[in-house]
Write an enzyme that holds these catalytic residues in place. Structure first.
Site, PDB file in Angstrom:
ATOM      1  N   VAL A  31     -10.703 124.786  83.428  1.00 44.35           N
ATOM      2  CA  VAL A  31     -11.541 125.257  82.326  1.00 44.35           C
ATOM      3  C   VAL A  31     -11.945 126.713  82.472  1.00 44.35           C
ATOM      4  O   VAL A  31     -12.570 127.270  81.577  1.00 44.35           O
ATOM      5  CB  VAL A  31     -12.816 124.399  82.188  1.00 44.35           C
ATOM      6  N   ASP A 153     -24.310 140.150  87.270  1.00 42.24           N
ATOM      7  CA  ASP A 153     -23.244 139.947  86.279  1.00 42.24           C
ATOM      8  C   ASP A 153     -23.744 139.094  85.117  1.00 42.24           C
ATOM      9  O   ASP A 153     -23.096 138.143  84.705  1.00 42.24           O
ATOM     10  CB  ASP A 153     -22.021 139.295  86.933  1.00 42.24           C
TER      11      ASP A 153
END
Length: 1239
Positions: A31, A153
């Site tokens: 995924v 991030d």
């Protein structure tokens, strides 16, 4: 500074002791990708519960980073806004292969925030949704920041949603802990568009630092991403964005629809100086985050939206998720379990977590029992205490050593920084000196270039002035010669009249003498009536006869002498010139000017060498320095003698054997010998019977001058020798009708010179017809009906067979226009045809005419006009067909048989596929066609009101694609699946997807219909022109705006769009036309045209300079085209403007002493693949060589019309004509694959 050494507590993590996942978890599908491995959707074997499993290869290099990530997840994932860490497993691999580590984490089935935005209409979320998600992000960050962890991030892809609309932060692969003493870091990690300015500064300045507040900048950018669908500067290249973020002001929301609270929150997050940026706790208290009264309703709406999106997307479009661990390390801190997740779990999740905890507890108990048993067996309590004291002493000693080592290291780093700063200062000083030296050299070079350019300009002006002076002197000499000839004519006329008056007086004198003699004879008769003897009736005595010699001797001729002499003069003159108006004027005692023939009623009188050698001259090569399309083939529609043809039509109705003009002077560049059956054009003047060949005189379509004849004495050759200039003058001189026409005559003499001057010729001699009647005369023909008369056998022979001077014939390439009605052959001459001949080696020549309703006349090759005679004769470049003696009704044809094709190709020496053709489509567009582009074999047509597809492969059907939008320019890039356009009221640069346009026709893909079919390139408005330039595998898009030029480059996947590359703003001259060249495969230069001239921009340095400014034109100019010449390494150009074109290089130096000169002001100029350039004017289409500028071909229009170039491919050129009233049609010209080489 942070301590970059690994934390000691991580040594306790033994990866080899972890259990194997077999039988516990199984992988379902991939995924996403994390920082150090792939992320799978996994399933617990016993319970079936889903989990996110990150699989990483355990290598020696990455073992410490993996331990760091496990430690980070273990310690800080137990929070409601952070994806929970469940456990870790080791999957053993065969020897020689790395083992695999499985990190099992909480599965978030609704995807990321980025997926949520993309699946929302308009790519924007509601403001209360944004407030809820931002609050959850800040809560997760607050948890990390309390424990001195920077995520580093934060972006939409790393913020996931569960099926219950809960927000989770993932991907700790780049996170790190802060040093507790310093609290700042200086490593360069993150995603460019979301990266804070202070993090970017670490890459440029080693001394720069940042702290946890860099995550708050990323949170603000993520809020803008949720509001606008993408982060700021996303159209830029990532490296370009890194350059602009620290230098640009903080980004703001573009739309004004958002609330003041939202604007204030964005301003608080996006403070460039991180020292002044609010903390996480302060932002959590901001009104935008704090005041959320309808939180429950927002979560319900989000959950419903997620359910609808999953149903639409189905199983084939699963969301990609990214999970990963931390990268950095830190010293050991007391291990904390952290607060448990406060969320309501899905049934089964608590069981799964208890299973993990039970397994870990069992492992821990077993290891502790073993350790206690070993300690009891090996050591006593005293030894343990002693060992602990030793350990503490050693540890203290080690700490002291580390402090000393750190102090020395910091001192060394300080000295290194000082040395580096000194080196940088020295380097900056050297760079400034080098820069000043280069600027001085550049200034000197520019001064030298300016001085040289001024000298060249001065020399050019002097040459032009000298040339103009020589031209004026030459014209003055021409004028003097004409005046001298006029005086000679007047003197001859006066002499003729004086002689006629003398003859008249002599006749009166003879008449008086005759009357006296008659009186004398009457008196003698009266004397003879008296009775006399027989012998007395003899003639009078001799002495009486001698007494009257002047009356008696000429008696038999006295009464008839004037009439007999007039008959002799008429007979002698009729033998030479086939006409007798002057002979009739002898009996009346006055001089008559013969009627001037029209273009369709006369042929020029070609003279052979044996009769008039003074008229022969060698054919001069037609190589003008400034090339034009003017040629003798093109007739003047505005000829002053055009109207005189109807006034003198009575002369054309007379018998051709008795009434022809006495002498015709034709204004052409060369004279042709007119062949006939058994006689030549020369013999028609010298030895043929009067009127035997009425079709033997050639008409060129130029204006004629008729010389009045004064008397019958003297041969025609003597009169011609007096009228024609010396052979060394290299041109014919023609006698004017009257002194008032001298100025026009001098102008005409200049127009037919073989070598044209390099300056601009102002008069354009092309017209809509090459021969015959005009459109107005066509109407007269329709009114007169079908009253036709056929010409004699000589006429048919002259019109159907052409014999050149060397007995050989010519095949001529023609232009064929295919319209709604196909052409039909006919042998009768058309009133609108002009035959062009040149020497070839074919056997015979016949004339074939076609009927057409086209608006174009035959294709003309100017090289056919440059014929050098192989013998002593001269060859004409134009042969018209009409007859002097023919009645006007015989020349006028049926108005439906308007011939536009002249085909002299009886032996079929060339196939039809090589013939230039023009076809037009029947479809008439209601609005004006502005642009077009080929998509496969079909044509996309852009108009004032929309975009349509013209099906060229089928029945010519037109499919409407986009309505109510103006398309100014377009290009198809099939390899990129895009159509680049300038469209809309604001002239935006839009990119349409070809798959979307194809589906609008076929309707076979419902998924494509739901997507947006176009996107804009940046935020560019007011685009004037663009050019797509392909260099190697890079596609550049250079765009001209109102006062700037932008350069974009195509970025492939994952971006798949044009991204900003360079920008040049505030240009002095506003760009109207733009192109991009690559000099020698290394340097990029933008070339653009403005109303002042042509300029260049060096892409690397940004310097702007002029390439060519047409200073001889005082007003503003219109640039037509920038053509980068082939095989010049992108260094040489042909720039076309107004009705001219010059050859320059990219540094502004003239490369060829040639000026390309169009015959008229073109409305459109284009470069075609056959290394030629085409110009569309209102009178003609011209084709010229790009290398030399010479005229290769002309397509004439029958009437003035406005044309626009659309596109071209291979041998086909598409263009459009605009009729009055707004309707427009598409034409395409097939040049033939080999015809361009053989014209």
């Amino acid at each position: 500074m942070a301590n970059d050494s690994p934390a000691k507590s991580l040594v306790d993590i033994d990866l080899s002791s972890l259990r194997d996942p077999a039988g516990i978890f199984e992988l379902v599908e991939v995924v996403g990708n994390g920082t150090y491995g792939q992320v799978y959707k996994g399933r617990h074997v016993k319970t079936g519960q889903l989990a996110a499993i990150k699989v990483m290869d355990v290598t020696e290099d990455e073992e410490e980073e993996i331990k760091l990530e496990i430690n980070m997840l273990k310690k800080y994932s137990h929070h409601r806004n952070i994806a929970t860490y469940y456990g870790a497993f080791i999957k053993k691999s065969p020897p020689g292969h790395d083992d695999q580590l499985w990190l099992v984490m909480e599965f978030c089935g609704a995807g990321s925030i980025t997926d949520l935005v993309k699946n929302t209409k308009g790519n924007t979320l509601k403001e209360d949704w944004i407030a809820y998600i931002s609050r959850e992000i800040l809560r997760g960050l607050a948890h990390l920041h309390i424990h001195h962890v920077i995520h580093r991030d934060i972006k939409g892809q790393n913020v996931l949603l569960t099926e219950n609309a809960e927000v989770k932060l993932v991907d700790f692969g780049v996170s790190a802990q802060l040093d507790r003493t310093v609290g700042r870091r200086n490593t360069f990690i993150g995603t460019p568009y979301w990266m804070a300015p202070e993090v970017i500064a670490c890459d440029e300045n080693p001394d720069a630092t940042y702290d946890y507040r860099s995550d708050l900048w990323s949170c603000g950018i993520t809020a803008i991403e949720m509001a606008e669908g993408a982060p700021p500067l996303c159209d830029m290249h990532p490296m370009r964005a890194l350059f602009l973020i620290p230098r640009n002001p903080p980004p703001r929301l573009k739309s004004k629809k958002w609330s003041k609270k939202f604007f204030s929150f964005i301003e608080g997050c996006l403070v460039k100086n991180y020292m002044q940026r609010p903390s996480t706790e302060q932002l959590l208290k901001h009104p935008f985050i704090r005041d959320q009264p309808n939180e429950r309703q927002v979560r319900i709406q989000l959950k419903d939206h997620i359910d609808r999106t999953r149903k639409k997307r189905g199983e084939k479009d699963e969301t990609e998720y990214e999970y990963s661990g931390s990268e950095e390390e830190e010293e050991e801190v007391p291990e904390q379990e952290g607060e448990p997740s406060s969320i309501v779990n899905v049934p089964g999740e608590s069981t799964l977590r208890r299973d993990f905890l039970r397994l870990q507890q069992e492992n821990k108990e077993r290891s502790e029992a073993l350790r206690r048993q070993q300690l009891l067996q090996e050591q006593q309590l005293r030894e343990q205490e002693e060992y602990k004291r030793q350990l503490l002493a050693e540890r203290q000693k080690r700490i002291e050593q580390q402090k000393e080592q750190r102090r020395r290291l910091e001192e060394q780093q300080r000295r290194e920084r000082e040395a580096r700063r000194q080196q940088e200062r020295e380097q900056r000083r050297r760079e400034q000196e080098e820069k000043r030296r280069l600027e001085e050299l550049e200034r000197r070079r520019k001064e030298e270039e300016e001085r040289r350019r001024a000298e060249e300009e001065k020399r050019r002006v002097e040459r032009e002035q000298e040339y103009i002076r020589r031209q004026l002197e030459e014209e003055q000499r021409h004028l003097e010669v004409l005046q001298q000839q006029l005086l000679q004519e007047q003197a001859m006329l006066l002499e003729c009249r004086w002689r006629e008056m003398e003859e008249h007086r002599q006749a009166e004198r003879l008449q008086r003498q005759l009357q006296q003699e008659q009186a004398y004879l009457l008196s003698l008769q009266h004397d003879h009536r008296r009775p006399h003897p027989q012998h007395s009736q003899q003639p009078p005595p001799p002495q009486q006869e001698r007494s009257k010699p002047s009356f008696h001797a000429p008696e038999p001729k006295a009464h008839y002498e004037p009439a007999d002499r007039a008959r002799e003069v008429e007979d002698r003159f009729r033998k030479t010139n086939h006409s007798s108006p002057e002979a009739q004027s002898k009996q009346t005692g006055r001089v008559l000017e013969p009627p001037v023939p029209s273009r369709s009623e006369s042929f020029s009188n070609g003279n052979s060498e044996s009769v008039h050698p003074a008229l022969q001259r060698p054919a001069e090569p037609q190589v003008p320095v400034r090339t034009t399309s003017r040629s003798p083939v093109l007739s003047r529609r505005d000829s002053p003698l055009q109207g005189s043809g109807q006034q003198n039509s009575q002369a054309g109705q007379r018998n051709s054997t008795s009434i022809e003009p006495r002498l015709l002077w034709e204004r052409v560049e060369k004279l042709v010998p007119r062949p006939g059956s058994g006689s030549s054009s020369g013999s028609s003047n010298s030895g043929s019977q009067p009127g035997s060949h009425p079709g033997s005189q050639s008409g060129s379509g130029e204006r004629f001058r008729v010389r009045s004849s004064s008397k019958s004495e003297g041969s025609p050759s003597q009169r011609l020798e007096n009228a024609v200039k010396k052979p060394e003058d290299k041109k014919e001189v023609f006698r004017p009708l009257k002194p008032a026409d001298l100025t026009a005559l001098a102008k005409e003499l200049r127009a037919v010179e073989d070598v044209r001057p390099p300056h601009k010729v102002t008069d354009y001699s092309s017209s809509s017809e090459e021969s015959g009647t005009t459109d107005e005369e066509d109407d007269d023909v329709e009114q007169e009906g079908a009253d036709e008369s056929t010409s004699g056998p000589e006429d048919t022979r002259a019109a159907s067979s052409l014999n050149l001077s060397n007995g050989e014939t010519e095949s001529v390439k023609t232009m064929i226009v295919h319209d709604d009605v196909e052409s039909e052959p006919a042998m009768t001459p058309s009133k609108e045809g002009t035959l062009i001949v040149r020497q070839t080696q074919s056997a015979s020549s016949t004339l074939q005419k076609h009927k057409s309703s086209s608006s174009f006349t035959p294709f003309i090759d100017p090289r056919l006009l440059q014929i050098s005679p192989s013998s002593g004769t001269t060859v004409t470049s134009v042969v018209g067909f009409s007859c002097d003696g023919m009645r006007p009704e015989a020349i006028r044809q049926d108005p439906t048989r308007k011939g536009s094709v002249v085909n002299v190709n009886p032996t079929n020496t060339r196939p039809q596929s090589d013939t230039p053709e023009i076809r037009k489509y029947k479809k008439r567009f209601n609005s004006e066609i502005l642009c077009a582009a080929l998509w496969g074999v079909n044509l996309l047509v852009g108009t004032e009101s929309g975009l349509m597809l013209l099906d060229r492969s089928g029945q010519g059907k037109v499919y409407p694609l986009i309505n109510r939008r103006r398309f100014q320019q377009m290009d198809v890039l099939e390899g990129l699946n895009v159509l680049v356009t300038i469209s809309g009221k604001k002239d935006k640069l839009r990119v349409y997807y070809l798959s979307w346009l194809r589906n609008k026709i076929l309707h076979n893909d419902p998924e494509v219909e739901k997507k947006q079919g176009w996107t804009t390139v940046g935020d560019l408005e007011g685009c004037v022109h663009y050019k797509v330039v392909k260099y190697e595998r890079i596609k550049f898009l250079v765009i001209a705006l109102k006062s700037s030029v932008e350069v974009y480059a195509w970025a492939p996947k994952p971006y798949h769009k044009f991204m900003a590359f360079k920008s040049f703003g505030e240009l002095v001259h506003k760009p109207l036309l733009v192109d991009l060249t690559v000099e020698e495969g290394q340097r990029l230069k933008v070339i653009y045209g403005s109303c002042a001239g042509f300029h260049a921009v060096d892409v690397d340095s940004g310097s702007v300079y002029d390439i060519y400014l047409p200073t001889h034109i005082q007003c503003s100019i219109k640039p037509h085209a920038i053509i980068i010449l082939p095989n010049t390494d992108g260094m040489e150009l042909l720039v076309c403007y107004e009705d001219e074109g010059v050859y320059v290089n990219t540094y502004g130096r003239i490369t060829k002493d040639v000026v390309l000169q169009w015959g008229e002001m073109p409305t459109s100029v284009a470069y075609i693949r056959s290394n030629q350039t085409m110009g569309w004017g209102e009178k003609a289409i011209e084709i010229r060589s790009v290398e030399t500028g010479h005229l290769d071909g002309v397509f004439m229009h029958k009437r003035a019309q406005r044309l626009k170039f659309l596109c071209e491919r291979n041998d086909k050129v598409f263009f459009a004509s605009v009729r009055s009233g707004g309707s427009s049609q598409v034409y395409f010209m097939t040049l033939g694959r080999t015809s361009l080489l053989s014209w």
